[in-house]
Design a protein around this motif. Structure first.
Motif, PDB file in Angstrom:
ATOM      1  N   ALA A  90      14.332  -3.853   0.181  1.00 38.20           N
ATOM      2  CA  ALA A  90      14.765  -4.061  -1.204  1.00 38.20           C
ATOM      3  C   ALA A  90      13.827  -3.284  -2.127  1.00 38.20           C
ATOM      4  O   ALA A  90      12.734  -3.755  -2.442  1.00 38.20           O
ATOM      5  N   ALA A 139       3.762   3.324  -6.481  1.00 39.09           N
ATOM      6  CA  ALA A 139       4.930   2.886  -7.254  1.00 39.09           C
ATOM      7  C   ALA A 139       4.673   2.872  -8.753  1.00 39.09           C
ATOM      8  O   ALA A 139       5.470   2.339  -9.508  1.00 39.09           O
ATOM      9  N   PRO A 164     -11.982   3.492  -1.428  1.00 38.92           N
ATOM     10  CA  PRO A 164     -12.192   2.468  -0.396  1.00 38.92           C
ATOM     11  C   PRO A 164     -13.625   2.453   0.128  1.00 38.92           C
ATOM     12  O   PRO A 164     -13.991   1.545   0.860  1.00 38.92           O
ATOM     13  N   GLN A 223     -13.494  -2.568  -1.906  1.00 35.68           N
ATOM     14  CA  GLN A 223     -13.256  -3.663  -2.855  1.00 35.68           C
ATOM     15  C   GLN A 223     -11.837  -3.699  -3.418  1.00 35.68           C
ATOM     16  O   GLN A 223     -11.480  -4.628  -4.139  1.00 35.68           O
TER      17      GLN A 223
HETATM   18  C1  LIG Z   1      -8.805   3.469   4.638  1.00 39.52           C
HETATM   19  C2  LIG Z   1      -8.809   2.351   3.654  1.00 39.52           C
HETATM   20  C3  LIG Z   1      -9.713   1.306   3.824  1.00 39.52           C
HETATM   21  C4  LIG Z   1      -9.752   0.264   2.911  1.00 39.52           C
HETATM   22  N1  LIG Z   1     -10.654  -0.741   3.077  1.00 39.52           N
HETATM   23  C5  LIG Z   1     -10.730  -1.738   2.181  1.00 39.52           C
HETATM   24  C6  LIG Z   1     -11.637  -2.846   2.370  1.00 39.52           C
HETATM   25  O1  LIG Z   1     -12.359  -2.933   3.360  1.00 39.52           O
HETATM   26  N2  LIG Z   1     -11.651  -3.835   1.424  1.00 39.52           N
HETATM   27  C7  LIG Z   1     -10.838  -3.795   0.327  1.00 39.52           C
HETATM   28  O2  LIG Z   1     -10.917  -4.700  -0.513  1.00 39.52           O
HETATM   29  N3  LIG Z   1      -9.940  -2.782   0.136  1.00 39.52           N
HETATM   30  C8  LIG Z   1      -9.862  -1.765   1.025  1.00 39.52           C
HETATM   31  N4  LIG Z   1      -8.924  -0.774   0.872  1.00 39.52           N
HETATM   32  C9  LIG Z   1      -7.983  -0.829  -0.252  1.00 39.52           C
HETATM   33  C10 LIG Z   1      -6.784  -1.751   0.065  1.00 39.52           C
HETATM   34  O3  LIG Z   1      -6.139  -1.351   1.255  1.00 39.52           O
HETATM   35  C11 LIG Z   1      -5.801  -1.732  -1.105  1.00 39.52           C
HETATM   36  O4  LIG Z   1      -6.530  -1.966  -2.301  1.00 39.52           O
HETATM   37  C12 LIG Z   1      -4.731  -2.823  -0.949  1.00 39.52           C
HETATM   38  O5  LIG Z   1      -3.899  -2.592   0.151  1.00 39.52           O
HETATM   39  C13 LIG Z   1      -3.850  -2.864  -2.206  1.00 39.52           C
HETATM   40  O6  LIG Z   1      -2.987  -3.945  -2.094  1.00 39.52           O
HETATM   41  P1  LIG Z   1      -1.700  -4.038  -3.023  1.00 39.52           P
HETATM   42  O7  LIG Z   1      -1.004  -5.288  -2.602  1.00 39.52           O
HETATM   43  O8  LIG Z   1      -2.083  -3.880  -4.446  1.00 39.52           O
HETATM   44  O9  LIG Z   1      -0.825  -2.735  -2.668  1.00 39.52           O
HETATM   45  P2  LIG Z   1      -0.235  -2.245  -1.265  1.00 39.52           P
HETATM   46  O10 LIG Z   1      -1.017  -2.738  -0.130  1.00 39.52           O
HETATM   47  O11 LIG Z   1      -0.045  -0.784  -1.422  1.00 39.52           O
HETATM   48  O12 LIG Z   1       1.187  -2.958  -1.194  1.00 39.52           O
HETATM   49  C14 LIG Z   1       2.233  -2.580  -2.047  1.00 39.52           C
HETATM   50  C15 LIG Z   1       3.571  -2.990  -1.427  1.00 39.52           C
HETATM   51  O13 LIG Z   1       4.611  -2.708  -2.357  1.00 39.52           O
HETATM   52  C16 LIG Z   1       5.704  -2.107  -1.694  1.00 39.52           C
HETATM   53  N5  LIG Z   1       6.453  -1.298  -2.662  1.00 39.52           N
HETATM   54  C17 LIG Z   1       6.084  -0.112  -3.202  1.00 39.52           C
HETATM   55  N6  LIG Z   1       7.022   0.325  -4.073  1.00 39.52           N
HETATM   56  C18 LIG Z   1       7.996  -0.616  -4.075  1.00 39.52           C
HETATM   57  C19 LIG Z   1       9.225  -0.729  -4.792  1.00 39.52           C
HETATM   58  N7  LIG Z   1       9.614   0.203  -5.678  1.00 39.52           N
HETATM   59  N8  LIG Z   1      10.009  -1.812  -4.544  1.00 39.52           N
HETATM   60  C20 LIG Z   1       9.622  -2.781  -3.653  1.00 39.52           C
HETATM   61  N9  LIG Z   1       8.471  -2.715  -2.962  1.00 39.52           N
HETATM   62  C21 LIG Z   1       7.653  -1.648  -3.182  1.00 39.52           C
HETATM   63  C22 LIG Z   1       5.034  -1.266  -0.601  1.00 39.52           C
HETATM   64  O14 LIG Z   1       5.945  -0.991   0.450  1.00 39.52           O
HETATM   65  C23 LIG Z   1       3.889  -2.192  -0.169  1.00 39.52           C
HETATM   66  O15 LIG Z   1       4.270  -3.080   0.861  1.00 39.52           O
HETATM   67  C24 LIG Z   1      -8.869   0.275   1.789  1.00 39.52           C
HETATM   68  C25 LIG Z   1      -7.958   1.327   1.625  1.00 39.52           C
HETATM   69  C26 LIG Z   1      -7.923   2.358   2.547  1.00 39.52           C
HETATM   70  C27 LIG Z   1      -6.948   3.485   2.353  1.00 39.52           C
END
Ligand SMILES: Cc1cc2nc3c(=O)[nH]c(=O)nc-3n(C[C@H](O)[C@H](O)[C@H](O)COP(=O)(O)OP(=O)(O)OC[C@H]3O[C@@H](n4cnc5c(N)ncnc54)[C@H](O)[C@@H]3O)c2cc1C
Length: 408
Positions: free
Chosen positions: A124, A162, A306, A310
Motif C-alpha cells: 500500500a 519518501a 549511521p 543514533q
Molecule cells: C548501515 C546502517 C546502519 C545503521 N545503524 C544504526 C544504529 O546502529 N542505530 C541507529 O539508531 N540507527 C542506525 N541506522 C539508521 C536507521 O536504520 C534508520 O534511522 C531507521 O531505519 C529509520 O527508521 P524509519 O522508520 O524512520 O524509516 P525506515 O526504516 O526507512 O522505514 C520507512 C518505511 O516506510 C515505507 N515507505 C516509504 N515510502 C512509502 C510510501 N510512499 N507509502 C507507504 N510506505 C512507504 C518503507 O518501505 C519503509 O518500510 C543505520 C543505518 C544504516 C544505513
C-alpha cells in the motif's frame, strides 16, 4: 463505497511507524499503518539501541522483547592498529536503569515494536498527501488500485526516500557527506569479547567492531570517498555504483577483509567475511516536524550519519513522545490551547535533539576518515591525552544519547 476513515493514518512500517502506531493504540487511538513493501525488510541496518530509547519503550514491553535477543555493551574502546588502547568509554558508570547499549538486528527491533501495533496494510504505497478540513486525505495505491483514505491526523514515518511526498511544502537542509563504508554482520565470531565495542582508528580509515546478541559481530570499515578510489587505490571501487547491493559483492567482501585484517590486525575475524554491503551517508534535517494535522518523524524528518548509530533511536524517541501529545490533541480537539502547547514543545525538543545527533554523527564520521600518518599520530595523541578525564564522560553520554532532550 466510502473512504476508510481513521483517527490516525501512519505512513511506513519501519521502526518509527511501528512504534508510533503501537503507542497510539496503547492509548486507545484508532490507527492504521500503510506500508508500500509487500513484506517486512529482512536486511539489518540499525543494531544499537541506546538507554533513552530502552527506557522509553519499557512500558510497552518492547524493551524486554528486544533485550531477550540483544548483546549488552557496557563499554567501548578506541585503539590503534598495533593494539594500543587510546581510551575507554563506559556506559555503565553512575546509577542508570540501562547501563549498556543493546545491540540487536533491526528486524528484531521491528518485530518487538510490531507486537502492539496494528498489522500494517502492505503493498500500500501512499502517493499523495493533502490537508482536508482539520484532518488529511491520502491517495494510496493498494495492490494496483488507487484508493482514498481520510484521517484526523497523519504521521509520516516513511523514511528518507519518501520525503518527496512532503515537497514542495518542506524545505530541506541537507548534504551528502561523500564517504562510503563497507559492512557485514558475522553469524559467529569466536574469541571476540561479547561486551565490548572496538573502534580501531587507523590512518587508512576506521574499522568498527560491535558484538551481536547471538555471538556474532558487526564489522564496518571506512571505504574511501564517493567517486574517489578506495584505500590503497583499488580501481573500480570508487564509483557511486559501488553502493549498489547487487554489484560486485565479491569485490566488496574482499575489500572489507583487507581493511579489517590490515587496519585492526584481526586476521581470523577478517577471514570469516563472506559478503559485505556498502552504504553512503547523508545529513538531512527538516526545519519543521508538524504542519497542522501532519506529523513527520524518523528518517523522513531527520537523516543522520549511521556512524555513531543514533538515527533509529531518534525516530523511536520521536514516536514514543509524540503519541501521548497527539492522543490528547485528538481527544481535546484541534485548537485546544494546552494540547497545542504540548505539541509545540514536542516539536521544539525533537528538532533540537535531531540537530544535536546530526552534529555528533558528523564528528564521528570525520574522526573515522583516512588521514596522513602525521595527522593520524596527532589525533591518536590527542585522544590519549584527554582519555580518562571529563571528556571521556562527556563522550560516553554523547554516544548513548544522553544529550537527547527526551533522555530520561
Ligand atoms: C548501515 C546502517 C546502519 C545503521 N545503524 C544504526 C544504529 O546502529 N542505530 C541507529 O539508531 N540507527 C542506525 N541506522 C539508521 C536507521 O536504520 C534508520 O534511522 C531507521 O531505519 C529509520 O527508521 P524509519 O522508520 O524512520 O524509516 P525506515 O526504516 O526507512 O522505514 C520507512 C518505511 O516506510 C515505507 N515507505 C516509504 N515510502 C512509502 C510510501 N510512499 N507509502 C507507504 N510506505 C512507504 C518503507 O518501505 C519503509 O518500510 C543505520 C543505518 C544504516 C544505513
Amino acid at each position: 463505497m466510502s473512504a476508510p476513515q481513521h483517527e490516525v493514518a501512519v505512513i511506513g512500517a519501519g521502526p518509527a511507524g511501528l512504534c508510533v502506531a503501537a503507542e497510539l493504540r496503547r492509548l486507545g487511538i484508532d490507527v492504521a499503518i500503510y506500508e508500500r513493501r509487500p513484506s517486512a525488510e529482512p536486511g539489518s541496518r540499525a543494531i544499537g539501541v541506546h538507554p533513552p530509547a530502552l527506557a522509553a519503550l519499557e512500558a510497552s514491553g518492547a524493551t524486554e522483547r528486544m533485550l531477550a535477543e540483544a548483546a549488552r555493551i557496557p563499554r567501548g574502546i578506541a585503539r590503534t592498529r598495533e593494539g594500543r588502547v587510546l581510551g575507554e568509554v563506559r556506559f555503565d558508570s553512575g546509577r542508570r536503569r540501562f547501563p549498556f547499549v543493546a545491540a540487536v538486528p533491526q528486524a528484531t527491533t521491528e518485530a518487538a515494536l510490531a507486537f502492539g501495533a496494528p498489522t500494517p496494510i502492505r503493498d500500500a504505497e501512499v502517493r499523495r498527501l493533502a490537508p482536508h478540513g482539520t484532518g488529511a486525505i491520502l491517495r494510496v495505491r493498494v495492490g494496483g488500485a488507487e484508493t482514498e483514505v481520510r484521517a484526523r491526523a497523519v504521521v509520516m514515518a516513511a523514511g528518507a526516500e519518501a520525503r518527496s511526498l512532503l515537497l514542495p511544502v518542506a524545505r530541506l537542509r541537507g548534504r551528502e557527506y561523500g564517504d562510503r563504508y563497507l559492512m557485514t554482520d558475522l553469524r559467529h565470531a569466536p574469541g571476540q569479547p561479547e561486551d565490548l565495542a572496538i573502534i580501531t582508528l587507523d590512518a587508512a580509515g576506521v574499522v568498527e567492531s560491535f558484538p551481536l546478541g547471538y555471538g556474532g559481530r558487526r564489522l564496518v570499515a571506512w571505504d574511501g570517498p564517493l567517486d574517489g578510489p578506495g584505500p590503497g587505490g583499488h580501481r573500480g571501487s570508487g564509483s557511486r555504483a559501488a553502493l549498489d547491493p547487487d554489484l560486485d559483492a565479491a569485490a566488496r567482501a574482499e575489500r572489507l577483509r583487507v581493511a579489517v585484517a590490515e587496519r585492526s590486525g584481526e586476521r581470523e575475524l577478517a577471514d570469516r567475511i563472506e559478503t559485505a554491503s556498502g552504504f553512503g551517508i547523508r545529513r538531512a534535517l527538516l526545519p519543521r516536524m508538524r504542519s497542522g494535522a501532519l506529523f513527520v518523524i524518523g528518517d523522513a524528518a531527520h537523516e543522520v550519519s549511521p556512524i555513531g548509530g543514533q538515527g533509529m533511536n531518534l525516530g523511536l524517541l520521536d514516536a514514543v513522545t509524540l503519541a501521548p501529545a497527539l492522543a490528547s490533541w485528538l481527544r481535546r480537539g484541534a485548537g485546544d490551547t494546552e494540547a497545542e502547547r504540548a505539541l509545540e514543545r514536542w516539536e521544539r525538543r525533537r528538532l533540537a535533539s535531531a540537530r544535536t545527533a546530526a552534529r555528533l554523527a558528523g564528528l564521528n564520521t570525520s574522526l573515522g576518515r583516512a588521514r596522513s600518518p602525521r595527522s593520524h599520530r596527532m589525533l591518536a595523541a590527542g585522544i590519549g591525552a584527554v582519555a580518562g578525564g571529563p571528556v571521556t564522560r562527556i563522550a560516553a553520554r554523547a554516544y548513548t544519547m544522553g544529550f537527547d532532550r527526551h533522555a530520561a
